[in-house]
Design an enzyme around this catalytic site. Sequence first.
Site, mmCIF file in Angstrom:
data_model
loop_
_atom_site.group_PDB
_atom_site.id
_atom_site.type_symbol
_atom_site.label_atom_id
_atom_site.label_comp_id
_atom_site.label_asym_id
_atom_site.label_seq_id
_atom_site.Cartn_x
_atom_site.Cartn_y
_atom_site.Cartn_z
ATOM 1 N N LYS A 212 27.037 -2.449 -21.599
ATOM 2 C CA LYS A 212 26.576 -3.836 -22.284
ATOM 3 C C LYS A 212 27.356 -5.020 -21.663
ATOM 4 C CE LYS A 212 27.917 -5.625 -26.730
ATOM 5 N NZ LYS A 212 28.612 -5.195 -27.967
ATOM 6 N N GLY A 275 28.827 -0.513 -28.688
ATOM 7 C CA GLY A 275 28.670 0.710 -27.559
ATOM 8 C C GLY A 275 28.375 1.822 -28.269
ATOM 9 N N ARG A 276 29.269 2.429 -29.239
ATOM 10 C CA ARG A 276 29.192 3.679 -29.642
ATOM 11 C C ARG A 276 28.065 3.784 -30.864
ATOM 12 N NH1 ARG A 276 33.453 0.958 -30.622
ATOM 13 N NH2 ARG A 276 34.343 0.713 -32.985
ATOM 14 N N GLU A 361 36.938 5.963 -32.397
ATOM 15 C CA GLU A 361 36.984 4.682 -31.623
ATOM 16 C C GLU A 361 36.497 3.687 -32.611
ATOM 17 O OE1 GLU A 361 34.222 2.465 -28.499
ATOM 18 O OE2 GLU A 361 36.047 3.224 -27.233
ATOM 19 N N HIS A 392 35.259 32.654 -30.407
ATOM 20 C CA HIS A 392 35.869 33.308 -29.506
ATOM 21 C C HIS A 392 36.954 32.710 -28.706
ATOM 22 C CE1 HIS A 392 33.111 36.880 -30.398
ATOM 23 N NE2 HIS A 392 32.201 35.825 -30.478
HETATM 24 O O1 F6P Z 1 36.318 0.159 -23.415
HETATM 25 C C1 F6P Z 1 35.699 0.783 -24.641
HETATM 26 C C2 F6P Z 1 34.203 0.496 -24.475
HETATM 27 O O2 F6P Z 1 34.030 -0.932 -24.778
HETATM 28 C C3 F6P Z 1 33.527 0.983 -25.376
HETATM 29 O O3 F6P Z 1 33.393 0.486 -26.753
HETATM 30 C C4 F6P Z 1 32.092 1.059 -24.751
HETATM 31 O O4 F6P Z 1 30.992 1.904 -25.233
HETATM 32 C C5 F6P Z 1 32.391 1.327 -23.502
HETATM 33 O O5 F6P Z 1 33.600 0.646 -23.164
HETATM 34 C C6 F6P Z 1 31.379 0.961 -22.348
HETATM 35 O O6 F6P Z 1 31.228 -0.384 -22.574
HETATM 36 P P1 F6P Z 1 30.223 -1.248 -21.553
HETATM 37 O O7 F6P Z 1 28.755 -0.560 -22.031
HETATM 38 O O8 F6P Z 1 30.219 -2.691 -21.656
HETATM 39 O O9 F6P Z 1 30.078 -0.806 -20.069
#
Ligand code: F6P
Length: 549
Positions: A212, A275-276, A361, A392
């Site tokens: 992103k 992101g998540r 997160e 297990h």
């Molecule tokens: O550092 C954490 C984070 O910002 C996450 O929230 C995100 O999913 C990940 O890094 C990757 O970020 P990017 O998509 O900007 O590379």
Amino acid sequence: MTQLAREVERDCAPAWQALLEHQAASKDSKLAELFANDAQRGDRFTVLAGDVYLDYSKNRINAQTVNLLLDLATQCHLTQHIDALFSGAKINFSEARTASHIALRASSADVLNVNGVNVVPMVHEVLEQMAIFSDRIRSGSWLGASGKVIRNVINVGIGGSDLGPKMAYEALKYYSQRDITVRFIANVDESEFEEATRDLNPEETLFIVCSKSFTTFETLTNAYLARAWLLSALNNDVASVLKSHFVAVSSNVAAVEKFGISMSNLFVIWDWVGGRYSMCSAVGLSTMIAIGPVNFRAMLDGFRLIDMHVKTTPMNRNLPVILGLIAVWNANFLDSKIVAVLPYEHYLAHFPAYLQQLTMESNGKHVNQAGESITVSSSPVYWGEPGTNCQHSFGQLLHQGTQIVPCDFIGFAQALFPKGHGHDILLANLFAQARALAFGRSKEQLIAQGCSPALAPQKVCEGNRPSNTLLVDQLTPSSLGQLVAVYEHSVFVQGVIWKIDSFDQWGVELGKDLAPPILADLIAKGKPKLDQDSSTNGLIHRMRRLLGR
Ligand code: F6P
């Protein structure tokens, strides 16, 4: 602090207090008794949303617990918070952003305004762009620089730009086109790159640089490594290698351009996608290539089905709300600091890892919206493994360990490969585990079964250990979407109760800030600065010595 948060602060206390008193009064009640006293309990504490059936009866709750939790939700203005989520309000207040992942799975007729603009049309435009591109890869009409058909797709990304697509790819492998190899590179550790690429022909390999921000050092380091790997193997110029072997998923157009990826190979995401929470966006491009646009859309429809359920269903029948409130009950009133996620489905092996980012997160925070320390525990630690394997390994601790670990069991009624009895055995074990945790086996039972009194204490399982069981019809793109959306909304509910911003992740920043000066010392040609603490200086010094620097 928003007006809503101020009201929550003011209004939540009575329900919280009532729950504390209720917990104190009911702390000795046992699940075995609760079931014995209510023949309908196994039906009473269940709720259905789409294909997801939640049985929460094996939690240490009664009807009053649920009512008080619902009071808490009301006093925390949960309905208004859900409205805010669906209306594009700036609920990610610490970053002054909306969290509008709902728009990613909206139907084209829906309207979701972000900063006064309906974003649904642009979401569908990118979905269409993804579909065209996916079809070209799947049909073999996208060629590499040397004219060979692309057969390998590698997603380069980390965190939300890796965990969601990787989990979805693995979960939906059954639906994937098997002559395309899909892999993931996240870690800056070059071993991962090496293992992901060593048996692949560069001429047939496409990289999706998925970030992103397009500033994440792991992703950019790996993207440059990928570029070098291709350039050293192909006899083509940089421009044609970039054009045929790289696409980008990002919101940072300038950085993508700077890397050299053509704008026609860019799939945009937006700053209102966390992101998540991004697996429904272009971050899911690798998933779409693997399972095809039709299946990908079915997954989005699954998400949407749960979104609509959350938005329109009364709180007492709202599955993610119930799941979130039970999580709060276990974390704050039973003081459980850990949750185990146990999917009884091989294809969901990466689901616990995916949930770790989503839950921890989002809700691993120590201050409320006003920046004050929160006085109760926020997110527990999530971890897990698929069943029956988990039985297990760490299953022993779940049954007899000194700490209570609430478990989420996830199972699918219908097998994808109904060969023998394996699937029935799998599900029988899932149900048995939840039953064993709830009811245990007493010393008296053991002795009655012929166990010697001396050995019996070793074998006793106390029981009274809480669990949820999520039973889904079958693992399909739609049901996976439903399951993930259930957890997304449950996490949201918990964040509202804890009054935290579930959409920022400031805690990740400190480590990022500290790494560069340490790296500078590690690779310094001359004398390193060694101006860290004595432990870190010692480690740097030792590493340099071992490497002869
Ligand atoms: O550092 C954490 C984070 O910002 C996450 O929230 C995100 O999913 C990940 O890094 C990757 O970020 P990017 O998509 O900007 O590379």
